[in-house]
Motif scaffolding. Structure first.
Motif, mmCIF file in Angstrom:
data_model
loop_
_atom_site.group_PDB
_atom_site.id
_atom_site.type_symbol
_atom_site.label_atom_id
_atom_site.label_comp_id
_atom_site.label_asym_id
_atom_site.label_seq_id
_atom_site.Cartn_x
_atom_site.Cartn_y
_atom_site.Cartn_z
ATOM 1 N N UNK A 1 -39.056 -8.958 -17.647
ATOM 2 C CA UNK A 1 -37.853 -9.024 -18.474
ATOM 3 C C UNK A 1 -38.021 -10.018 -19.614
ATOM 4 N N UNK A 2 -38.607 -11.160 -19.299
ATOM 5 C CA UNK A 2 -38.756 -12.191 -20.322
ATOM 6 C C UNK A 2 -39.728 -11.736 -21.411
ATOM 7 N N UNK A 3 -40.764 -11.008 -21.022
ATOM 8 C CA UNK A 3 -41.716 -10.496 -22.011
ATOM 9 C C UNK A 3 -41.046 -9.521 -22.964
ATOM 10 N N UNK A 4 -40.069 -8.784 -22.463
ATOM 11 C CA UNK A 4 -39.402 -7.775 -23.284
ATOM 12 C C UNK A 4 -38.210 -8.320 -24.048
ATOM 13 N N UNK A 5 -37.455 -9.245 -23.435
ATOM 14 C CA UNK A 5 -36.197 -9.685 -24.024
ATOM 15 C C UNK A 5 -36.153 -11.154 -24.397
ATOM 16 N N UNK A 6 -37.160 -11.912 -24.040
ATOM 17 C CA UNK A 6 -37.225 -13.312 -24.427
ATOM 18 C C UNK A 6 -36.088 -14.145 -23.881
ATOM 19 N N UNK A 7 -35.456 -14.955 -24.739
ATOM 20 C CA UNK A 7 -34.445 -15.915 -24.257
ATOM 21 C C UNK A 7 -33.167 -15.269 -23.725
ATOM 22 N N UNK A 8 -33.010 -13.980 -23.860
ATOM 23 C CA UNK A 8 -31.840 -13.313 -23.277
ATOM 24 C C UNK A 8 -31.894 -13.310 -21.759
ATOM 25 N N UNK A 9 -33.054 -13.624 -21.183
ATOM 26 C CA UNK A 9 -33.255 -13.600 -19.734
ATOM 27 C C UNK A 9 -33.082 -15.007 -19.190
ATOM 28 N N UNK A 10 -32.161 -15.166 -18.243
ATOM 29 C CA UNK A 10 -31.861 -16.485 -17.683
ATOM 30 C C UNK A 10 -31.888 -16.410 -16.158
ATOM 31 N N UNK A 11 -33.000 -16.775 -15.560
ATOM 32 C CA UNK A 11 -33.136 -16.770 -14.103
ATOM 33 C C UNK A 11 -33.102 -18.192 -13.534
ATOM 34 N N UNK A 12 -32.764 -19.152 -14.361
ATOM 35 C CA UNK A 12 -32.757 -20.543 -13.921
ATOM 36 C C UNK A 12 -31.563 -20.812 -13.008
ATOM 37 N N UNK A 13 -31.613 -21.948 -12.340
ATOM 38 C CA UNK A 13 -30.574 -22.316 -11.377
ATOM 39 C C UNK A 13 -29.208 -22.427 -12.040
ATOM 40 N N UNK A 14 -29.160 -23.004 -13.234
ATOM 41 C CA UNK A 14 -27.874 -23.234 -13.890
ATOM 42 C C UNK A 14 -27.133 -21.925 -14.143
ATOM 43 N N UNK A 15 -27.822 -20.937 -14.659
ATOM 44 C CA UNK A 15 -27.160 -19.665 -14.940
ATOM 45 C C UNK A 15 -26.780 -18.933 -13.654
ATOM 46 N N UNK A 16 -27.657 -18.976 -12.677
ATOM 47 C CA UNK A 16 -27.344 -18.301 -11.424
ATOM 48 C C UNK A 16 -26.142 -18.944 -10.746
ATOM 49 N N UNK A 17 -26.024 -20.266 -10.865
ATOM 50 C CA UNK A 17 -24.876 -20.957 -10.285
ATOM 51 C C UNK A 17 -23.595 -20.628 -11.038
ATOM 52 N N UNK A 18 -23.682 -20.591 -12.371
ATOM 53 C CA UNK A 18 -22.484 -20.336 -13.179
ATOM 54 C C UNK A 18 -21.936 -18.936 -12.958
ATOM 55 N N UNK A 19 -22.803 -17.992 -12.608
ATOM 56 C CA UNK A 19 -22.379 -16.602 -12.428
ATOM 57 C C UNK A 19 -22.209 -16.218 -10.962
ATOM 58 N N UNK A 20 -22.299 -17.179 -10.067
ATOM 59 C CA UNK A 20 -22.214 -16.871 -8.634
ATOM 60 C C UNK A 20 -20.784 -16.622 -8.179
#
Length: 1013
Positions: free
Chosen positions: A26-45
């Motif tokens: 995903x990151x290779x195709x979409x770059x910074x639009x991909x957020x798999x980090x802890x902060x984003x996963x927590x914010x969307x949980x």
């Protein structure tokens, strides 16, 4: 039950991702639009429901084409996906162990608006109010308007089949969708809508995946048509289940409307063609008071006879809850007599016609014989109507935490059932009996015109016994609704909260039909799995269930409220309704508005703090880097303290967090320069020309900024050649020769003392002209406002201790001739310390309470004392400082400008962006400018020549100068100017003033002007 793959969809305990290859692709195709980090996963949980599920990752696509690309990669990895709009769902459908697609940041264009046809084509991330505002230019509107209309997206509304008060006027989202462009999990993308028999035959004959879908949908319709006609109830708010009835021949085989309300379990909506309807140019509200909510509901058939465009009911529990918290007191005081209220809105093309409709309804209802005649109040003024609607829109959220610790917080577990409006009164009586039998408490409110009732109930999730009781209640509540011919959901969808009990409403045969409908679109069960169909149990994935950790942390501030004490309880104030994601109006949340990033919203930060306390996903507690990063973009504007329905106080949470974070981390250089400005400025002010040489000249300023850790694009403040106290003169400090004049103490902040003494001098002039002797604190004191931005809470406490030691004796003599009647300040940010942080750091100190109650903002004091300003018919553009809006309000500015005869505009400009030291930070400067460009900068640039820009905040004036090259005035300066304009020799005085405020000489000249006049 779907469990296996989804239970493994997160990250393992070591932090290594089970989806690393997916993320890489995903990151290779979409770059910074991909957020798999802890902060984003927590914010969307979490959303606004009772549920929490950690996502695999988050994608914020730049376009709908990027959505298709991302979905193809997810398909290769067999990853489940979830479409998310505003994240305000109450049934759990916008959380999942899946890849979350958030369309709100970029896929938010109105592609076409055709006022002649009365339609619009929109991308899924368009906010409801954005479309409504665009349509209003043509006298049109998108009728569905949930209470979250300022931040919910059209994609989310289509997914939920959202409604709102004005569905009485034009129906649910379902009735307002003309066609959808959809994307299936297997990559097919096409438009769907009503389909004639000939079109249906043609599509099927063309073959391919689309032809296969339509073939199977027709077969499903033919097989289940009679069962659908028999079991699908005909009420305005049947939102539960899939809309299989839209496939019937009599409904035109409308595939688009069949997909509305499927909650992302079948397709992704990439575009929608929606219907726009006439928007009445004039609206009035008729508020009716009844002895109880049941009598109010009994009269629903009568209300409809008068043709209102909204019929909203509200019981005493919401109003009493607001009163207990001291909220909406002015509006509640105006409600007509009663213990339950109904708001009827009437709309017409002329005000007289709308008023006539409301008056006719009031007269007729006042003579009703079938039940109690209501009291009434006709509200014509648009601003007051908006305030009345805010009671309804914010009341439920504001009271979602219990005041009594023995009573569980009201929950949304059974939130929005709907019945036939003609049977609403009887249903409510039966429902209340059920609630009473289980020993719960509830509030009742909702869209009475459509028979939809919202109920926040005190379910106990803290124990296994409480869960069992909740499940039993929900089953009985579902059975009760079905007995009244109703729908388990009348607005918020089924998600996980209602899905388990859908068979009670539809029967197993139709559940099989819905299961097949999903399988036709999503045979691999990867579209928001575990929701609506083959769903998780009601009590799975609870955010605050029996395993919820109660954490007691030592804090430097004291967090107290009517709803309980402690930092964790404070963080729990965020219930997820997301008003901080509103794009316009009020103040919060400036960083979200500028970035459209969920984790930079008040809600996103609250979620990260919540996760930090639980420690399952975000670890490190006070040293958590994801939390620090999210808080780093918080401007501490205090907008959430007043704008958030539950009064989340992120500025205080940030200060508390940083005070602990920096116990083991080194503070940035800027903390020493900006954070401790009140400590070093007095020393620099002794040699102002040398200080200015270092900070203002081209050769040295760059070096000074690097040393101070500030942005190169910012101009550092210039020191006055004379401080206020020097310019004022020691011999001038006193009671002005009159022992009978009342005294007022002027709090001269660091900025007025060392950078802009002319403001404080003008304030003295105005106060004396108002009949007051002006006295100063016995020595130079600093409130320490900048300290909070860097977590210097121990230093801040010492500052406040010094202030109380110096001033408490003065104000303890209140009521004597020698005691000043108030502590009047000029800088809202500084004065807010006395109203807010002082009471958090010294909650039980009577000195703090006395001092806090004595504080008045300059304009507020003048208004309270009946000051009559001189006439000055200038054109004025007013921007209010964030802390002023949050803690003091802007009533004084309005009133004083009106008395002056000024032609003024109060900007709804949010935060200026500089926010004290925030915008000076190199990493924040770009964000600060983006915040300023939201409203403030364009408004100032567009202001006609000669317009006075007025703002009381030092940082606001600096930001306006930086972003527009315009100089802004403080209220004290404007009032002093008005006074001089009514004085002989005004032109000469103004020339003196121009000299007085010149960069190099304003201290000396201001002193000369002040003493002479």
């Amino acid at each position: 039950m779907l469990k296996t793959n989804l239970q493994q969809a997160g990250h393992d305990a070591s932090g290594a991702s089970a989806w690393a290859a997916l993320e890489a692709d995903l990151r290779a195709a979409l770059g910074p639009a991909v957020r798999f980090d802890v902060a984003h996963r927590a914010a969307y949980a979490s959303d606004a429901s009772n549920y929490r599920q950690t996502p695999i990752g988050v994608i914020v696509p730049e376009s709908t084409e990027a959505v298709a690309s991302a979905l193809a990669i997810c398909r290769r990895h067999d990853a489940p996906v979830l479409s998310r709009g505003g994240g305000t769902s109450m049934s759990g459908q916008t959380v999942n162990a899946a890849v979350v697609f958030d369309y709100s940041r970029s896929c938010n264009r109105i592609l076409e608006l055709d006022p002649v046809a009365g339609t619009a084509i929109v991308e899924p991330g368009v906010v409801c109010d954005t479309l409504r505002d665009a349509a209003e230019q043509f006298g049109l509107t998108f009728a569905p308007d949930p209470s979250t209309h300022s931040r919910c997206t059209l994609g989310g509304m289509i997914g939920n089949n959202s409604c709102g008060p004005h569905s009485v006027m034009a129906g649910k989202t379902l009735e307002n969708v003309e066609a959808l462009e959809v994307l299936t999990y297997d990559g097919e993308r096409f438009w769907v809508g009503p389909t004639s028999d000939a079109e249906l035959d043609s599509i099927i004959a063309a073959g391919g995946r689309r032809g296969e879908i339509y073939r199977d949908l027709r077969a499903l319709r033919d097989r289940y048509a009679e069962a659908i006609r028999k079991r699908f109830v005909s009420i305005p708010r049947r939102v539960s289940g899939f809309n299989l009835d839209e496939l019937l021949p009599e409904n035109g085989f409308n595939v688009a409307r069949a997909l509305v309300g499927t909650e992302g379990t079948c397709v992704i909506t990439t575009a929608a063609k929606v219907r726009l309807v006439h928007s009445p140019a004039h609206r009035v509200a008729l508020v009716l008071g009844f002895p109880d909510i049941y009598a109010a509901a009994d009269a629903v058939p009568e209300y409809r006879e008068f043709g209102p465009i909204a019929i909203e009911g509200l019981d005493r529990a919401i109003v009493r809850g607001l009163q207990a918290r001291g909220l909406r007191a002015e509006e509640i005081a105006l409600l007509p007599q009663g213990d339950a209220w109904v708001v009827l809105e009437f709309g017409a093309d002329t005000e007289a016609e709308a008023i006539g409709q409301a008056q006719h309804a009031a007269e007729a209802l006042g003579k009703r014989r079938a039940g109690p005649a209501p009291s009434s109040w006709l509200v014509i003024e648009p601003a007051m109507q908006q305030r009345i609607w805010l009671i309804r829109e914010t009341g439920a959220s504001a009271t979602q935490l219990s005041i009594d610790p023995a009573i569980p917080d009201p929950k949304v577990g059974w939130e929005d059932a709907a019945v036939d409006p003609d049977r609403l009164g009887d249903y409510l009586r039966a429902f209340q009996q059920l609630v009473d039998r289980y020993g719960y408490e509830t509030s009742l409110f909702g869209h009475f015109g459509d028979g939809c009732v919202h109920a926040r109930i005190t379910f106990d999730f803290s124990s296994a016994e409480g869960i069992v009781q909740w499940r039993s209640f929900t089953r009985e509540a579902a059975e009760l609704v079905v007995r009244y011919g109703g729908s388990l959901s009348g607005e918020h969808g089924d998600g996980q909260a209602k899905a388990e009990f859908l068979p009670i409403m539809f029967g197993e045969e139709l559940m099989d039909a819905m299961r097949e409908f999903k399988r036709i679109w999503d045979p691999r069960n990867r579209m928001n799995p575990g929701k609506v169909i083959d769903a998780y149990r009601l009590d799975d994935n609870l955010r605050m269930g029996p395993q919820y950790k109660v954490v007691n942390l030592h804090t430097r501030m004291t967090f107290r409220s009517e709803e309980g004490n402690g930092f964790q309880r404070a963080v729990e104030r965020c219930v997820g309704m997301g008003r901080c994601r509103s794009l316009t109006g009020n103040t919060m949340c400036p960083s979200y508005r500028a970035t459209r990033e969920e984790r930079y919203s008040t809600r996103g930060r609250s979620r990260l703090l919540w996760e930090m306390l639980q420690g399952d996903l975000v670890d490190g507690r006070w040293e958590s880097e994801p939390v620090k990063e999210a808080l780093d973009t918080c401007l501490s504007c205090k907008g959430c303290r007043s704008d958030c329905p539950t009064h989340v106080d992120m500025a205080s949470y940030k200060a508390e967090f940083l005070s602990h974070y920096y116990e083991r981390k080194r503070r940035p250089r800027q903390a020493w320069f900006m954070g401790r400005i009140g400590q070093w400025a007095p020393f620099a002010a002794r040699l102002p020309r040398i200080a200015n040489l270092m900070t203002q000249t081209r050769l040295l300023a760059g070096l000074a900024k690097r040393v101070a850790g500030t942005a190169s694009s910012r101009t550092l403040p210039r020191f006055a050649t004379k401080t206020f106290r020097k310019a004022y003169g020691a011999g001038m400090i006193g009671h002005d020769g009159s022992s009978r004049r009342r005294k007022v103490m002027l709090w001269v902040d660091t900025f007025s003392e060392h950078f802009h003494p002319e403001i404080a001098l003008d304030a003295v002039e105005v106060l004396r002209s108002a009949g007051f002797d002006v006295v100063l604190p016995p020595k130079g004191l600093c409130c320490g406002r900048p300290l909070y931005d860097f977590g210097y809470l121990d230093a801040a406490r010492r500052h406040l201790e010094q202030i109380m030691a110096a001033l408490a004796p003065v104000f303890s003599a209140q009521g004597t001739d020698e005691a000043p009647i108030a502590l009047v300040g000029l800088e809202p940010g500084c004065l807010s310390v006395f109203r807010d942080e002082l009471l958090k750091l010294f909650p039980d100190d009577t000195r703090a309470q006395r001092l806090s109650s004595a504080v008045r903002l300059f304009g507020d004091f003048l208004l309270e004392q009946g000051y009559e300003p001189p006439r000055y018919e200038a054109r004025v553009l007013v921007h209010a400082h964030c802390h002023q809006k949050s803690l003091f309000g802007t009533r004084a500015e309005r009133a004083l400008l009106e008395k002056m005869g000024a032609r003024f505009t109060m900007l709804d400009s949010g935060c200026c962006g500089l926010a004290g030291s925030f915008g000076f930070h190199p990493e924040h400067s770009e964000l600060a400018d983006a915040v300023g460009e939201q409203v403030l900068f364009p408004a100032v640039r567009d202001a006609p020549e000669g317009t006075i820009v007025l703002t009381n905040g030092f940082s606001c004036r600096e930001q306006i100068r930086h972003g527009t090259n315009r100089e802004a005035l403080h209220l004290a300066q404007l009032l002093a100017r008005a006074s001089r304009a009514n004085t002989p020799g005004y032109d000469t005085l103004e020339r003196d003033r121009a000299s007085a405020t010149s960069p190099e000489t304003h201290g000396d000249a201001t002193e000369k002007r002040y003493v002479e006049h």
